[in-house]
Write a protein that holds these residues in place. Structure first.
Motif, PDB file in Angstrom:
ATOM      1  N   SER A  38      28.635 -40.947  28.795  1.00  0.00           N
ATOM      2  CA  SER A  38      28.693 -41.334  29.678  1.00  0.00           C
ATOM      3  C   SER A  38      26.830 -41.304  29.722  1.00  0.00           C
ATOM      4  N   ASP A  39      26.382 -40.203  29.893  1.00  0.00           N
ATOM      5  CA  ASP A  39      24.960 -40.037  29.865  1.00  0.00           C
ATOM      6  C   ASP A  39      24.196 -40.792  28.834  1.00  0.00           C
ATOM      7  N   VAL A  40      24.647 -40.884  27.756  1.00  0.00           N
ATOM      8  CA  VAL A  40      23.684 -41.620  26.909  1.00  0.00           C
ATOM      9  C   VAL A  40      24.379 -42.806  26.840  1.00  0.00           C
ATOM     10  N   GLY A  74      24.993 -33.438  34.185  1.00  0.00           N
ATOM     11  CA  GLY A  74      24.834 -32.666  32.854  1.00  0.00           C
ATOM     12  C   GLY A  74      26.826 -31.904  32.863  1.00  0.00           C
ATOM     13  N   PRO A  75      27.086 -31.564  32.537  1.00  0.00           N
ATOM     14  CA  PRO A  75      28.031 -30.615  31.711  1.00  0.00           C
ATOM     15  C   PRO A  75      28.063 -29.106  31.725  1.00  0.00           C
ATOM     16  N   PHE A  76      26.858 -28.953  31.861  1.00  0.00           N
ATOM     17  CA  PHE A  76      27.311 -26.537  31.370  1.00  0.00           C
ATOM     18  C   PHE A  76      27.075 -26.431  33.378  1.00  0.00           C
ATOM     19  N   PHE A  77      27.335 -27.164  33.814  1.00  0.00           N
ATOM     20  CA  PHE A  77      27.263 -26.055  35.803  1.00  0.00           C
ATOM     21  C   PHE A  77      28.304 -24.681  35.808  1.00  0.00           C
ATOM     22  N   PHE A 131      20.510 -23.405  24.188  1.00  0.00           N
ATOM     23  CA  PHE A 131      21.632 -23.085  24.383  1.00  0.00           C
ATOM     24  C   PHE A 131      22.375 -22.805  25.980  1.00  0.00           C
ATOM     25  N   TYR A 132      22.975 -23.111  26.328  1.00  0.00           N
ATOM     26  CA  TYR A 132      23.446 -22.301  28.155  1.00  0.00           C
ATOM     27  C   TYR A 132      24.612 -21.697  27.278  1.00  0.00           C
ATOM     28  N   ASP A 133      24.672 -20.491  28.602  1.00  0.00           N
ATOM     29  CA  ASP A 133      25.554 -19.100  28.281  1.00  0.00           C
ATOM     30  C   ASP A 133      27.135 -19.818  27.784  1.00  0.00           C
ATOM     31  N   PRO A 156      12.372 -28.058  24.434  1.00  0.00           N
ATOM     32  CA  PRO A 156      13.974 -29.229  24.629  1.00  0.00           C
ATOM     33  C   PRO A 156      14.714 -28.836  23.692  1.00  0.00           C
ATOM     34  N   TYR A 157      16.456 -29.504  23.918  1.00  0.00           N
ATOM     35  CA  TYR A 157      17.112 -28.823  22.880  1.00  0.00           C
ATOM     36  C   TYR A 157      17.591 -30.241  23.130  1.00  0.00           C
ATOM     37  N   PRO A 158      19.017 -30.674  22.195  1.00  0.00           N
ATOM     38  CA  PRO A 158      19.746 -31.200  21.555  1.00  0.00           C
ATOM     39  C   PRO A 158      20.747 -31.282  22.229  1.00  0.00           C
ATOM     40  N   ILE A 159      21.626 -32.207  23.635  1.00  0.00           N
ATOM     41  CA  ILE A 159      22.589 -32.453  23.489  1.00  0.00           C
ATOM     42  C   ILE A 159      23.825 -31.849  22.379  1.00  0.00           C
ATOM     43  N   PRO A 160      25.252 -31.744  23.560  1.00  0.00           N
ATOM     44  CA  PRO A 160      26.409 -31.402  22.035  1.00  0.00           C
ATOM     45  C   PRO A 160      26.100 -32.303  21.163  1.00  0.00           C
ATOM     46  N   VAL A 191      18.029 -35.009  21.879  1.00  0.00           N
ATOM     47  CA  VAL A 191      17.264 -34.125  22.354  1.00  0.00           C
ATOM     48  C   VAL A 191      17.086 -34.906  23.842  1.00  0.00           C
ATOM     49  N   ARG A 192      16.951 -33.780  24.432  1.00  0.00           N
ATOM     50  CA  ARG A 192      16.639 -33.556  26.063  1.00  0.00           C
ATOM     51  C   ARG A 192      15.416 -33.304  25.531  1.00  0.00           C
ATOM     52  N   ALA A 193      14.569 -33.761  27.278  1.00  0.00           N
ATOM     53  CA  ALA A 193      13.646 -32.954  26.904  1.00  0.00           C
ATOM     54  C   ALA A 193      13.351 -32.058  27.950  1.00  0.00           C
ATOM     55  N   ALA A 194      12.647 -30.841  28.054  1.00  0.00           N
ATOM     56  CA  ALA A 194      12.994 -29.698  28.075  1.00  0.00           C
ATOM     57  C   ALA A 194      13.184 -29.393  30.281  1.00  0.00           C
ATOM     58  N   HIS A 195      13.828 -29.093  30.529  1.00  0.00           N
ATOM     59  CA  HIS A 195      14.295 -28.973  32.454  1.00  0.00           C
ATOM     60  C   HIS A 195      14.683 -28.115  32.576  1.00  0.00           C
ATOM     61  N   LEU A 196      14.961 -27.655  34.051  1.00  0.00           N
ATOM     62  CA  LEU A 196      15.615 -26.688  34.562  1.00  0.00           C
ATOM     63  C   LEU A 196      16.712 -26.816  35.953  1.00  0.00           C
ATOM     64  N   HIS A 197      17.888 -27.180  35.684  1.00  0.00           N
ATOM     65  CA  HIS A 197      18.868 -28.038  36.531  1.00  0.00           C
ATOM     66  C   HIS A 197      18.277 -27.271  37.785  1.00  0.00           C
ATOM     67  N   PHE A 198      18.613 -27.610  39.076  1.00  0.00           N
ATOM     68  CA  PHE A 198      18.758 -27.707  40.352  1.00  0.00           C
ATOM     69  C   PHE A 198      20.088 -28.447  40.898  1.00  0.00           C
TER      70      PHE A 198
END
Ligand code: BEZ
Ligand code: FE
Length: 299
Positions: free
Chosen positions: A85-87, A112-115, A166-168, A199-203, A220-227
């Protein structure tokens, strides 16, 4: 009815239109009016797509095989359908439709899927790194409503990848790192130590990655911090901040999440520059960023 791009005989066109009409009619007795609208509109657009591209049976078989692979790789830790859905920009389009512009309210972007709902609480000024590596970044701002009144006690969830991208939850252990929640104070102010995003790639080791590869697209995603910011009577805000000067902003974000208003300056401070809270960072560069959050009222 959508015209087909390839010329077909009037007889053929009539047969195709009759089939679409038959499927539309099959939903005519749906008692839930919204479900009826969704199913009939889906039918119309799907049939129009099939007819427009003159889809071959082999191609339809491949599409079904692809969706089957998306299902097979999906589990509690990996959500390939959200990635798809995201891409395809479907996530961002749904967010755009459902978050109409409201004054100067902060814009929303992909979840995103990492919350994780279970991120630890930190005090104002606390550190969410939890051992995740990267350049320390002091992030602060206020949470206000559209009239500029502070919103005290807003719950602010923050999550991000480490400097390796990478996310935890992507590590094979139970670490909790790069995520936390905190609350704005009585003046709507908040602050925390995080990491300057990179920046990091989505899986991209699954079917969605294969699709990106086949279409010459970067994961690759632009560097970001989620809120994610919640407060009573306010519209929940799911957003990111992006890093001014990140070259990936020019190249493009693989999930179409970038909005200009969300690009913030992360000002690098050399090692030894005094920190806002007296933390000793004499041995490393650090950065500081400001993000003032404006919440729209709940509809
Ligand atoms: C993320 O930013 O965490 C993300 C968003 C969409 C797909 C994959 C990851
Ligand atoms: Fe992310």
């Amino acid at each position: 009815m959508t015209e087909t791009t390839t010329a077909v005989s009037a007889e053929q066109q009539a047969a195709e239109e009759a089939l679409t009409a038959k499927v539309l009619a099959s939903f005519a007795n749906t008692t839930d009016p919204r479900l009826k609208q969704l199913m009939q509109s889906l039918t119309k657009h799907l049939h129009a797509f099939i007819r427009e591209v003159r889809l071959t049976e082999a191609e339809w078989g491949k599409a079904i095989e692809f969706l089957t692979q998306v299902g097979h790789i999906t589990d509690e830790r990996r959500q390939e359908f959200i990635l798809l859905s995201d891409v395809l920009g479907a996530s961002m389009q749904t967010i755009t439709v459902n978050n109409p512009v409201a004054g100067n309210a902060t814009e929303a972007t992909v979840f995103g899927p990492f919350f994780l709902e279970t991120a630890p609480e930190i005090p104002i000024g606390g550190d969410l790194a939890g051992g995740a590596t990267g350049q320390p970044a002091w992030v602060e701002g206020t949470v206000c409503d559209l009239e500029g009144n502070p919103v005290p006690n807003a719950r602010i969830e923050v999550w991000e990848a480490d400097e390796d991208g990478f996310y935890d939850v992507q590590y094979d252990d139970d670490r909790v790192a790069g995520r936390a929640h905190l609350y704005s104070d009585e003046n709507g102010h908040y602050a925390f130590w995080g990491l300057t995003p990179t920046p990091y790639p989505i899986p991209h080791d699954g079917p969605v990655g294969a699709m990106l590869e086949a279409t010459g697209r970067s994961p690759v995603r632009a560097a970001h911090l989620h809120f994610m910011v919640t407060a009573p009577a306010m519209r929940t805000l799911v957003t990111h901040i992006f890093v001014e000067g990140d070259p990936q902003l020019e190249i493009g974000d693989s999930v179409f999440g970038v909005k200009d208003s969300l690009i913030k300056r992360f000002e690098t401070q050399s090692a030894g520059t005094p920190t806002p809270d007296g933390r000793d960072l004499s041995g490393t560069d650090w950065a500081r960023a400001r993000f003032d959050i404006v919440l729209a009222p709940q509809n």
